[in-house]
Design an enzyme around this catalytic site. Structure first.
Site, PDB file in Angstrom:
ATOM      1  N   GLN A  71       0.805  -1.225   0.000  1.00 31.29           N
ATOM      2  CA  GLN A  71       0.000   0.000   0.000  1.00 31.29           C
ATOM      3  C   GLN A  71       0.839   1.276   0.000  1.00 31.29           C
ATOM      4  OE1 GLN A  71      -2.673  -1.782   3.251  1.00 31.29           O
ATOM      5  NE2 GLN A  71      -4.100  -0.528   2.111  1.00 31.29           N
TER       6      GLN A  71
ATOM      7  N   ARG B 169       3.853   0.052  13.068  1.00 32.39           N
ATOM      8  CA  ARG B 169       3.593  -1.274  12.480  1.00 32.39           C
ATOM      9  C   ARG B 169       3.682  -1.183  10.959  1.00 32.39           C
ATOM     10  NH1 ARG B 169      -2.029  -4.041  11.277  1.00 32.39           N
ATOM     11  NH2 ARG B 169      -1.213  -5.950  10.395  1.00 32.39           N
TER      12      ARG B 169
ATOM     13  N   HIS C  49       1.040  -9.181   4.466  1.00 27.44           N
ATOM     14  CA  HIS C  49      -0.161  -8.337   4.449  1.00 27.44           C
ATOM     15  C   HIS C  49      -0.693  -8.334   3.015  1.00 27.44           C
ATOM     16  CE1 HIS C  49      -2.244  -4.686   6.459  1.00 27.44           C
ATOM     17  NE2 HIS C  49      -2.850  -4.898   5.308  1.00 27.44           N
TER      18      HIS C  49
ATOM     19  N   ASN D  95      -1.775 -10.821   8.196  1.00 25.17           N
ATOM     20  CA  ASN D  95      -2.778  -9.790   8.419  1.00 25.17           C
ATOM     21  C   ASN D  95      -4.125 -10.233   7.859  1.00 25.17           C
ATOM     22  OD1 ASN D  95      -3.539  -6.916   9.138  1.00 25.17           O
ATOM     23  ND2 ASN D  95      -4.174  -7.013   6.994  1.00 25.17           N
ATOM     24  N   GLU D  96      -5.129 -10.274   8.712  1.00 23.67           N
ATOM     25  CA  GLU D  96      -6.519 -10.498   8.317  1.00 23.67           C
ATOM     26  C   GLU D  96      -6.716 -11.684   7.373  1.00 23.67           C
ATOM     27  OE1 GLU D  96      -8.147  -6.778   6.976  1.00 23.67           O
ATOM     28  OE2 GLU D  96      -7.909  -5.846   8.932  1.00 23.67           O
TER      29      GLU D  96
ATOM     30  N   ASN E  27      -7.992  -5.876  14.525  1.00 29.15           N
ATOM     31  CA  ASN E  27      -8.251  -4.751  13.617  1.00 29.15           C
ATOM     32  C   ASN E  27      -9.754  -4.480  13.634  1.00 29.15           C
ATOM     33  OD1 ASN E  27      -5.558  -5.077  13.005  1.00 29.15           O
ATOM     34  ND2 ASN E  27      -5.884  -5.765  10.909  1.00 29.15           N
TER      35      ASN E  27
ATOM     36  N   TYR F  73     -12.957  -1.770  12.617  1.00 31.82           N
ATOM     37  CA  TYR F  73     -13.395  -0.583  11.890  1.00 31.82           C
ATOM     38  C   TYR F  73     -14.852  -0.227  12.134  1.00 31.82           C
ATOM     39  CZ  TYR F  73      -9.000  -0.541   9.348  1.00 31.82           C
ATOM     40  OH  TYR F  73      -7.670  -0.449   9.035  1.00 31.82           O
TER      41      TYR F  73
ATOM     42  N   GLU G 262      -5.178  -2.078  14.144  1.00 29.64           N
ATOM     43  CA  GLU G 262      -5.713  -1.169  13.117  1.00 29.64           C
ATOM     44  C   GLU G 262      -7.048  -0.612  13.578  1.00 29.64           C
ATOM     45  OE1 GLU G 262      -6.126  -2.543   9.067  1.00 29.64           O
ATOM     46  OE2 GLU G 262      -4.232  -3.624   9.193  1.00 29.64           O
TER      47      GLU G 262
ATOM     48  N   TRP H 235      -4.924   3.123  11.637  1.00 28.23           N
ATOM     49  CA  TRP H 235      -4.737   2.850  10.213  1.00 28.23           C
ATOM     50  C   TRP H 235      -5.143   4.129   9.501  1.00 28.23           C
ATOM     51  CZ3 TRP H 235      -2.371  -0.768   7.468  1.00 28.23           C
ATOM     52  CH2 TRP H 235      -2.461  -0.641   6.067  1.00 28.23           C
TER      53      TRP H 235
ATOM     54  N   GLU I  21      -5.609   1.968  -1.329  1.00 28.31           N
ATOM     55  CA  GLU I  21      -6.641   1.291  -0.546  1.00 28.31           C
ATOM     56  C   GLU I  21      -7.276   0.166  -1.389  1.00 28.31           C
ATOM     57  OE1 GLU I  21      -7.485   0.868   2.394  1.00 28.31           O
ATOM     58  OE2 GLU I  21      -9.552   0.168   2.230  1.00 28.31           O
ATOM     59  N   TRP I  22      -6.456  -0.795  -1.761  1.00 31.44           N
ATOM     60  CA  TRP I  22      -6.893  -2.018  -2.459  1.00 31.44           C
ATOM     61  C   TRP I  22      -7.852  -1.697  -3.609  1.00 31.44           C
ATOM     62  CZ3 TRP I  22      -3.039  -4.701  -1.098  1.00 31.44           C
ATOM     63  CH2 TRP I  22      -2.562  -4.672   0.207  1.00 31.44           C
TER      64      TRP I  22
HETATM   65  C1  BGC Z   1      -6.465  -3.818   6.014  1.00 34.20           C
HETATM   66  C2  BGC Z   1      -5.800  -2.599   5.400  1.00 34.20           C
HETATM   67  C3  BGC Z   1      -6.844  -1.714   4.767  1.00 34.20           C
HETATM   68  C4  BGC Z   1      -7.806  -1.251   5.851  1.00 34.20           C
HETATM   69  C5  BGC Z   1      -8.890  -0.298   5.396  1.00 34.20           C
HETATM   70  C6  BGC Z   1      -7.745  -3.515   6.716  1.00 34.20           C
HETATM   71  O1  BGC Z   1      -8.668  -4.508   6.362  1.00 34.20           O
HETATM   72  O2  BGC Z   1      -5.570  -4.503   6.830  1.00 34.20           O
HETATM   73  O3  BGC Z   1      -4.839  -3.035   4.501  1.00 34.20           O
HETATM   74  O4  BGC Z   1      -6.301  -0.655   4.083  1.00 34.20           O
HETATM   75  O5  BGC Z   1      -8.428  -2.378   6.406  1.00 34.20           O
HETATM   76  O6  BGC Z   1      -9.738  -0.909   4.486  1.00 34.20           O
END
Ligand code: BGC
Length: 493
Positions: A41, A99, A144, A188-189, A331, A333, A400, A444, A451-452
């Site tokens: 990223q 990290r 990751h 990661n995830e 992580n 969100y 995150e 994060w 962003e993917w």
């Molecule tokens: C991931 C990150 C991603 C972030 C926001 C997480 O799922 O580890 O790579 O950028 O979320 O979408």
């Protein structure tokens, strides 16, 4: 009244239940204040100095509109050449921890230890050494999302050869960097890799095998993680004294109708099919959650299959997997409301097996840069409490947490700082009211980055990156300035 205790130089105020002003409470002494990034990223330099291709290089170069405007991480934030600029950001924030992830194919171009790319080793040595020289503790993720393409060509996470290659890669990293790195995250995830990478195909490697691909990939990732943890335990722990875990993502889930038993059960399944899928084997008993096994098996019977689509661990494997994490890396969100859904006649998939429909409460604000990111700071407190109660009160790091702005993003990101402030308040409640053993918090992300599938359209950084300017300058958002104050004071005001 607050009662004071002391750990190191920072006083810890463990507040009495009554009369406590949350706004002025200190975070615990030695609290880890961090920010996170990932190699693909931010680094760019996708083929620089002998780096091999990985699945994200391939996925983005293939085009096909699977990524916003077919953007790529070829240049990204240029961190491979601009590391010193990132370090300035880290210092400006006053982070205690940073990290980042190692690009597997920058170190081992074909993913195996057959050939080591010394330039890659030099780069990460520089990063690690300069962090330590500035009193910043490195937290290193081995993988990751950016699997070396050569390994994907041999079956990727559906193949045992990737499990073996990951263990060898992990040993190489422990051997090479472990004299200085003491906090490791293997994968990661794994949920995201399994579901988006091997079932839905919206992320690299873009495999679409609904109902089987994700379960198989997850199975191998759990084994790979366990193998790497054991290698550390057997060969490095005594001498290096570090800790190894795996970063697990999860929403918090609330029943859509609080009094509906069906919705309550569905909300539990939402967490079981995401967090517990990995946490139960690793933290509890080496096996998948009972609720997941029975649900998938029942769905398979209805579909006329003679065996479950969820693979099984052998007794030996269960023993090997159980207990392979030295801390809980979470992580977080967002939060969802969950409704029971009858999927008896749907096509097989992880979400169909779950029989749980996600609903976003329309009263929750949504981050401007990510339609999936409803702002629910209190969900984090619920999730932390769930982890404490379910996983035997582990030490937890939030590795995150973040909020994205759409592009163009204002430097005065007041709404975003409010998200962080409310989240930090919930964290204080989790620590002092719920007794969660939380040792650190990582935003994060340090920088806006790739962003993917959203490419550069979604900005999660504490620092703005101007992609139009070839120098890729980093400029702090207001959130960065406020976060630096919190870190300096070890409290919210
Ligand atoms: C991931 C990150 C991603 C972030 C926001 C997480 O799922 O580890 O790579 O950028 O979320 O979408």
């Amino acid at each position: 009244m607050a009662s004071a205790a002391s750990t190191g130089s920072t006083p810890v105020y463990a507040p009495a239940a009554c009369n406590w002003n949350l706004e002025s409470a200190f975070f615990p002494g030695q609290f880890a204040w961090g920010a996170s990034t990932a190699a693909y990223q931010i680094e760019g330099g996708w083929d620089a100095d002998g780096k091999g291709p990985n699945v994200w290089d391939t996925f983005t170069h293939q085009g096909g509109d699977r990524v916003f405007k077919n953007q790529t991480g070829d240049v990204a934030c240029g961190s491979y050449t601009l590391w010193e600029e990132d370090l300035k950001c880290i210092k400006q924030l006053g982070l205690t921890h940073y990290r980042f992830s190692l690009s597997w194919s920058r170190l081992l171009p074909d993913g195996t230890t057959g050939f080591i790319n010394q330039k890659g080793v030099d780069y990460y040595n520089k990063v690690i050494d300069s962090l330590l020289a500035n009193d910043v503790t490195p937290v290193v993720t081995l993988y990751h999302f950016d699997l070396p393409q050569h390994l994907e060509d041999q079956g990727g996470w559906k193949s045992d050869s990737t499990v073996e290659a990951f263990d060898a890669y992990a040993q190489f990293c422990f051997q090479t960097f472990g004299d200085r790195v003491k906090l490791w995250i293997t994968i990661n995830e794994p949920y995201v890799v399994a579901v988006l990478g091997y079932e839905e195909g919206t992320m690299a490697p873009g495999v679409t095998e609904p109902g089987t691909g994700a379960y198989l990939a997850a199975h191998k990732m759990i084994k790979a993680h366990a193998a790497a943890w054991h290698s550390y335990d057997r060969l490095f722990r005594k001498q290096q004294g570090g800790l190894v875990s795996i970063a697990l993502n999860s929403d918090w889930a609330e029943p859509f109708e609080p009094n509906s038993l069906a919705d309550q059960e569905a909300a539990k399944r939402h967490i079981a099919f995401c967090l517990d899928w990995f946490a139960t084997p690793i933290f509890v008993d080496g096996d998948y959650p009972a609720i997941m096994k029975s649900k998938i098996s029942a769905m398979c019977k209805k579909q006329g299959l003679t065996s479950s689509r969820l693979p099984e661990f052998t007794q030996e494997e269960k023993k090997t997997i159980k207990g392979t994490a030295d801390f809980f890396s979470l992580n977080y969100y967002t939060t969802r409301k969950i409704k029971h859904q009858d999927n008896a006649h749907s096509q097989p998939s992880v979400s169909a097996d779950m029989e749980a429909e996600q609903v976003t409460d329309p009263s929750w604000p949504v981050a401007t840069g990510s339609s999936w990111l409803a702002v629910v700071p209190w969900g984090l407190r619920q999730l932390l409490k769930y982890i404490k109660d379910t996983y035997n009160h582990p030490v937890i790091y939030i590795t995150e947490n973040g909020f994205s702005q759409s592009d163009p993003a204002p430097l005065d990101d007041t709404q975003r700082w409010e998200y962080f402030r409310l989240t930090l308040q919930e964290i204080l409640k989790a620590i002092y009211i719920d007794g969660v053993h939380l040792k650190g918090y990582f935003v994060w992300s340090l920088l806006d980055n790739f962003e993917w599938s959203c490419g550069y359209s979604s900005r999660f950084g504490l620092f703005h990156v101007d992609y139009e300017n070839s120098a890729l300058p980093r400029v702090p958002y207001r959130s960065a300035i406020e976060y630096a104050k919190v870190i300096a004071n070890n409290r919210l005001i």
